[in-house]
Write a protein that holds these residues in place. Structure first.
Motif, PDB file in Angstrom:
ATOM      1  N   PRO A   1       0.808  -1.225   0.000  1.00 44.45           N
ATOM      2  CA  PRO A   1       0.000   0.000   0.000  1.00 44.45           C
ATOM      3  C   PRO A   1       0.839   1.271   0.000  1.00 44.45           C
ATOM      4  CG  PRO A   1      -0.097  -1.110   2.141  1.00 44.45           C
ATOM      5  CD  PRO A   1       0.558  -2.057   1.195  1.00 44.45           C
TER       6      PRO A   1
ATOM      7  N   GLU B   1       1.024   3.100  -3.538  1.00 44.70           N
ATOM      8  CA  GLU B   1      -0.099   3.954  -3.939  1.00 44.70           C
ATOM      9  C   GLU B   1      -0.100   5.282  -3.169  1.00 44.70           C
ATOM     10  OE1 GLU B   1      -1.976   3.434  -6.464  1.00 44.70           O
ATOM     11  OE2 GLU B   1      -1.186   1.428  -6.875  1.00 44.70           O
ATOM     12  N   ARG B   2       0.345   5.239  -1.920  1.00 47.55           N
ATOM     13  CA  ARG B   2       0.360   6.464  -1.127  1.00 47.55           C
ATOM     14  C   ARG B   2       1.456   7.425  -1.605  1.00 47.55           C
ATOM     15  NH1 ARG B   2      -0.307   2.778   4.183  1.00 47.55           N
ATOM     16  NH2 ARG B   2      -2.544   2.354   3.958  1.00 47.55           N
TER      17      ARG B   2
ATOM     18  N   ALA C   1       2.434   7.449  -4.712  1.00 49.52           N
ATOM     19  CA  ALA C   1       1.890   7.900  -5.997  1.00 49.52           C
ATOM     20  C   ALA C   1       0.864   9.014  -5.803  1.00 49.52           C
ATOM     21  CB  ALA C   1       1.270   6.726  -6.743  1.00 49.52           C
ATOM     22  N   ALA C   2       0.127   8.967  -4.709  1.00 50.71           N
ATOM     23  CA  ALA C   2      -0.868  10.013  -4.444  1.00 50.71           C
ATOM     24  C   ALA C   2      -0.202  11.368  -4.251  1.00 50.71           C
ATOM     25  CB  ALA C   2      -1.689   9.644  -3.215  1.00 50.71           C
TER      26      ALA C   2
ATOM     27  N   VAL D   1       2.598   3.628 -12.312  1.00 50.49           N
ATOM     28  CA  VAL D   1       2.979   3.069 -11.016  1.00 50.49           C
ATOM     29  C   VAL D   1       3.388   1.617 -11.243  1.00 50.49           C
ATOM     30  CG1 VAL D   1       2.209   2.486  -8.684  1.00 50.49           C
ATOM     31  CG2 VAL D   1       1.378   4.588  -9.784  1.00 50.49           C
TER      32      VAL D   1
END
Length: 374
Positions: A48, A51-52, A54-55, A62
């Protein structure tokens, strides 16, 4: 790329599990030796953190870290001497870095067990014995060569010969090479022999869909395990190995559902997450891997797997060989620090971005920008 070999008896569920892991479409059938040539596939590592990050970066792409899995022909008694597809199997397995033993714990009248009744202890003994017998043959050849060379009286060769003989006796006593502990540090030498039973091992209890929730709870220590799972636990504990439970059939079915439907189905079964996620992470731990991240000009955020203890120049080499050759320094911020800061700019302002040199051992969760010359 670091890889795990999926090992099991015919019809243990290896290829079904492999297909679910990699969606590679390996042949699956209810009869032995469906897998002849090795199937090789890549599975993404659930993380996870990716994705964080990438945010924050908002990249175009990604890319997760991956683990390679190799599904080879089922092992039977006598494989070390060429029974079944034994020699082919063992040759493919030598190229992997770790072994995932898929052990059948489910009963299905439509899928024959090659030895009749489901018996995980017997199956593990067969698998382990065939690996050790193959290693015994390897050691015999090495001992013959070393014995001839040691006639010179060279102390190094005499010490090596003694170690080889002690390892041979250890295997003959039914103990895998990965648990061998000679006097002094022998791990590097044993590793150089490329023995099959020296590879780190993970045990996978392949249970039925109905038994999965109970098996998960048992392995987490919340209840007693069923006899098949308990048998695997006992053997793994003696080696200091990990056990996870999956239902290969269920994982295959989940691949056909949407993410929301799959999550709802798992909740009905009392299972927190897909078994594949646990398997990939367990394989990651088995290979002693950590993850570092790179961001490329806002275009890409990528996770990179490296062995624990990898120095910064070698980690840079995973990204590109030019980076390792021309390494100058690594600009790094840890994931937790970045999340606390909320942006790379704020992390810099808080002094959380570090400059590291050639001797820096990359840490799990580092986000790194490598500076290098050409």
């Amino acid at each position: 790329m670091l890889s795990c070999g999926l090992v099991g008896l015919p019809n243990a569920g290896k290829s079904t599990l492999f297909n679910a892991l990699t969606r590679a479409g390996a042949a699956v059938a209810a009869y032995p030796f469906t897998t002849i040539d090795p199937n090789v596939g890549i599975a993404p590592v659930p993380d996870p953190r990716l994705e964080r990050i990438a945010a924050i970066v908002k990249p175009e792409r990604v890319v997760p870290a991956t683990v390679q899995f190799v599904d080879v022909a089922g092992l039977v008694r006598g494989s070390s001497k060429g029974e079944g597809l034994g020699n082919q199997f063992l040759g493919h397995l030598r190229d992997t870095h770790a072994v995932v033993m898929v052990i059948r714990c489910f009963v299905d009248p439509d899928i024959a067990h090659i030895y009749g009744e489901v018996d995980p202890q017997r199956d593990i003994e067969i698998l382990s014995l065939e690996l050790m017998l193959a290693d015994m043959a390897t050691l015999e050849r090495r001992i013959e060569r070393t014995q001839t060379a040691a006639k010179s009286g060279e102390k190094r060769l005499l010490a090596e010969l003694d170690l080889l003989r002690r390892l041979q006796a250890y295997l003959a006593d039914g103990q895998p090479a990965r648990t061998f502990a000679g006097e002094g540090d022998t791990s590097d030498f044993v590793g150089s022999l490329n023995l099959l039973s020296a590879k780190p091992a993970l045990y996978v209890a392949n249970v039925s869909e109905e038994e999965l929730g109970a098996a998960d709870a048992a392995l987490a220590g919340r209840c007693a395990a069923s006899p098949p799972v308990a048998a695997i636990q006992c053997i793994a504990a003696a080696e200091g190995a990990e056990v996870i439970a999956v239902s290969a059939k269920l994982e295959s079915e989940l691949n056909e559902l949407s993410d929301d439907d799959a999550a709802a189905y798992l909740r009905e079964l009392g299972v927190e997450e897909p078994g594949l996620a646990r398997l990939v992470r367990a394989s990651y731990r088995l290979l002693d891997l950590i993850t570092f991240f790179t961001t490329t000009g806002g275009k890409e955020v990528r996770a990179w797997p490296v062995r624990r203890g990898t120095k910064a120049p070698q980690a840079a080499g995973e990204v590109h060989s030019d980076m390792e050759r021309g390494f100058i320094r690594a600009e790094a911020v840890n994931y937790d620090d970045l999340m606390a800061a909320g942006s790379f700019a704020e992390a810099r302002d808080r002094g959380l971005v570090r400059l590291e040199g050639r001797e820096y051992a990359v840490q799990d969760g580092d986000i790194i920008h490598f500076r290098f010359g050409v």
